[in-house]
Write an enzyme that holds these catalytic residues in place. Structure first.
Site, short mmCIF file in Angstrom:
data_model
loop_
_atom_site.label_atom_id
_atom_site.label_comp_id
_atom_site.label_asym_id
_atom_site.label_seq_id
_atom_site.Cartn_x
_atom_site.Cartn_y
_atom_site.Cartn_z
CE LYS A 92 7.80 -0.59 2.65
NZ LYS A 92 8.99 -1.54 2.49
N GLY A 93 3.97 1.02 8.08
CA GLY A 93 3.56 0.93 9.78
C GLY A 93 4.76 0.06 10.33
CG ASP A 103 -16.86 -3.07 10.75
OD1 ASP A 103 -15.96 -3.56 11.72
OD2 ASP A 103 -17.72 -3.80 10.16
CB ALA A 144 -0.96 0.06 1.13
N PRO A 145 0.26 2.33 -0.74
CG PRO A 145 -0.23 3.49 -2.67
CD PRO A 145 -0.81 2.35 -1.80
N GLY A 146 1.99 5.03 0.89
CA GLY A 146 2.13 5.84 2.22
C GLY A 146 3.33 5.34 3.08
#
Length: 612
Positions: A331-332, A383, A327-329
């Site tokens: 990284k967690g 959710d 996923a773009p953005g």
């Protein structure tokens, strides 16, 4: 089937099918009882009772599945039933569903039980309901004639005002209305404001679902207006204006407004449905384009929604060719997130290990996600759908994603032929990360994003949620422009937090230090420090201080905590406050305002309101 049984000869097969259907019927009785009880709690304004009822109902399904599995193991040694009998069990079950009112939900219950007993290699249409077997079209309600799935009203005879009043009174709510004639007049005025004066076609009619939709402190009347070729959706929220007195709060006439109240970021409605497929079909006509999976979920049948979502995913995979990618953005540290660009969802896996400063475990993170599932999300928390043993085609996985999976979650993946099986994952609606929204937006976007961000956290505070990690990357912007929180690994109850002001520095060395000069406990929060990581961009700072200057004041956070500790529940509106009748047509409420003022002047008025 490869070997379709020509004769259903197994008595055990029939008995197991019957036992499983009895397990589902018990689940659905409890589900409906909860919705029926919600009416009483709403009439009594027992908001804590409604919250508990909603929480308990969420866990009820899994409890019924476990009961059924234990019964099948004890009575029939289910794990050792041979393949031919399992095929007959499914066929017997189909036969038992031919006159059932909730066949699609019963099929999902069958799948849930089988997936607890059978190995993943049995997850095919031979043994479980990969595809539905019983049609849900034109299932008739078995209720008395007074309560069909929906009622049709024809205003041409008695006039629109009388018809609208009858629609409301037919729900037979016990508390009186403050001024139903006034409220009906507001509904008519709002319809005229939205559509102007219109000619009534010969087929002019109003359809209203027979059950109220309960959530938070509201009960919603849901329906549609038909006039000629036009179909207009509407929702009317009912609320207590004071203890034991009701009013119509507004009327929502736009599809987008209904999409928001049925959004994935809101808690599930409590609504009594004998034929859920008929309700979902009706709701689909007033929210065209909304997936059935999401509608089932919003009315509390989240397992059915989860089943339909998985079918939608399999269907999409067979009719698309793009690859799953990281996923773009940003990284967690805790979750590995990937997506399929052509499919509007993200897939989240808990990493095997977490670098400092994260101090948590996979079990703790799962519990945080369960907390959010059970909690009132207020349109501000996404959710999630939780899945086990999901097989994805290796050919559809980007090489960089495969390397990331093998590096970060080796314990969760297993290769099985041409598939990669993921043992556990969460799936959420894909949103634009707020940090990217702010980074790429113009001044107007930034003002909107920051205003929404502050509103989101303030509403979460009132709902007893402290997000923990409040960086913009942990929030997303929905397609309706609402800011929603979606990173739950550090979430806490606000009442468990110790709100503190930053102590004054003791000396110049403290003042120049990059480290805190004061002790910090595990549950201490310091709102004054949040500006350090939230206000770096001058445009963001300007918007933040314009709309939420109090955000960094510990008194704001402590005030919300104090209200929660007293058991107070705030009012929430999943629509703009400006559309409320009391705000939109204040002249119609002058008498009520005057009466309220007189009550406050009475010596005992304040005490009675506080006690209530």
């Amino acid at each position: 089937m490869n070997h379709f049984p020509k004769l259903l000869s197994s008595q055990i097969g029939f008995d197991v099918a019957q036992t499983m259907l009895e397990g589902f019927d018990r689940h659905y009785r409890i589900f409906r009882d909860a919705a029926i009880h919600a009416k009483t709690l709403f009439e009594q304004a027992d908001w804590h009772g409604l919250q508990k009822l909603a929480r308990d109902r969420i866990t009820s399904y899994d409890e019924r599945v476990e009961e059924c599995v234990e019964l099948l193991e004890d009575e029939y040694d289910a794990e050792n039933i041979d393949d031919e009998v399992w095929q007959q069990i499914k066929l017997h079950y189909i036969g038992l569903l031919t006159t059932h009112r909730q066949p699609e939900c019963a099929e999902t219950f069958f799948n849930s039980v089988c997936c607890k007993i059978l190995h993943r290699s049995y997850f095919s249409n031979d043994f479980i309901f990969v595809r539905p077997a019983i049609s849900t079209e034109y299932i008739e309600n078995d209720e008395p004639a007074a309560k069909p799935t929906y009622r049709a009203y024809y205003p041409g005879k008695d006039g629109l005002a009388a018809t609208l009043e009858r629609i409301v009174t037919n729900f037979q709510l016990e508390p009186p209305f403050e001024d139903l004639t006034r409220d009906v007049g507001c509904v008519m005025q709002a319809i005229q404001d939205a559509f102007g004066v219109f000619d009534e076609a010969p087929n002019f009619q109003i359809h209203v679902l027979s059950s109220l939709f309960y959530r938070n402190k509201s009960a919603y009347i849901i329906g549609r207006i038909i006039n000629g070729d036009l179909l207009m959706p509407f929702a009317v929220p009912l609320r207590h204006v004071k203890p034991g007195v009701l009013a119509l709060d507004t009327v929502l006439l736009k599809r987008d407004q209904l999409l928001i109240i049925f959004s994935f970021s809101h808690s599930y409605f409590l609504v009594d449905m004998e034929v859920p497929s008929a309700y979902v079909e009706f709701l689909g006509t007033i929210m065209q384009g909304k997936p059935k999976a999401e509608i089932y979920t919003s009315v509390g049948l989240q397992k059915q929604g989860k089943n339909l979502f998985y079918r939608d995913l399999l269907h999409h995979l067979s009719h698309s060719s793009d690859q799953f990618i990281i996923a773009p953005g940003i990284k967690g540290l805790v979750m590995l997130v990937f997506t399929l660009p052509s499919f509007p969802y993200v897939f989240k896996l808990i990493k095997d290990s977490f670098p400092p400063p994260k101090e948590t475990t996979r079990a703790q993170i799962k519990e945080k996600y369960q907390l959010v599932k059970r909690h009132d999300r207020l349109g501000r928390m996404a959710d999630t759908l939780e899945y086990s043993s999901v097989a994805l085609p290796v050919s559809r996985l980007d090489e960089a994603l495969v390397r990331e999976l093998e590096k970060e979650v080796p314990s969760l993946i297993e290769y099985d032929g041409d598939s990669l099986v993921i043992r556990h994952m969460y799936i959420e609606r894909r949103m634009v990360p707020l940090n990217l929204f702010l980074q790429n937006g113009n001044d107007e976007d930034i003002e909107h994003g920051i205003k929404e961000y502050g509103n989101a956290i303030k509403e979460l505070m009132q709902a007893n949620i402290f997000p923990g990690d409040m960086l913009y990357k942990n929030f997303g912007v929905t397609r309706h422009g609402r800011v929603v929180f979606y990173d739950y690994d550090e979430i806490e109850y606000l009442t468990d937090c110790n709100v503190r002001a930053v102590p004054a520095p003791r000396n110049e060395e403290d003042e120049m230090s990059g480290e805190p000069w004061y002790s910090v406990g595990p549950h201490d929060i310091f709102p004054e420090t949040y500006g350090t990581f939230l206000l770096g961009d001058p445009r963001v700072r300007r918007s933040f201080m314009q709309h939420h200057a109090d955000f960094f004041d510990p008194a704001l956070w402590q005030r919300h905590k104090d209200h929660l500790l007293k058991g107070e529940l705030a009012d929430f509106f999943p629509y703009d406050g400006s559309v409320r009748f009391c705000m939109r047509y204040p002249e119609r409420f002058a008498d009520a305002a005057g009466a309220a003022s007189n009550e406050q002047d009475a010596p005992d008025a304040g005490r009675s309101v506080r006690a209530a």
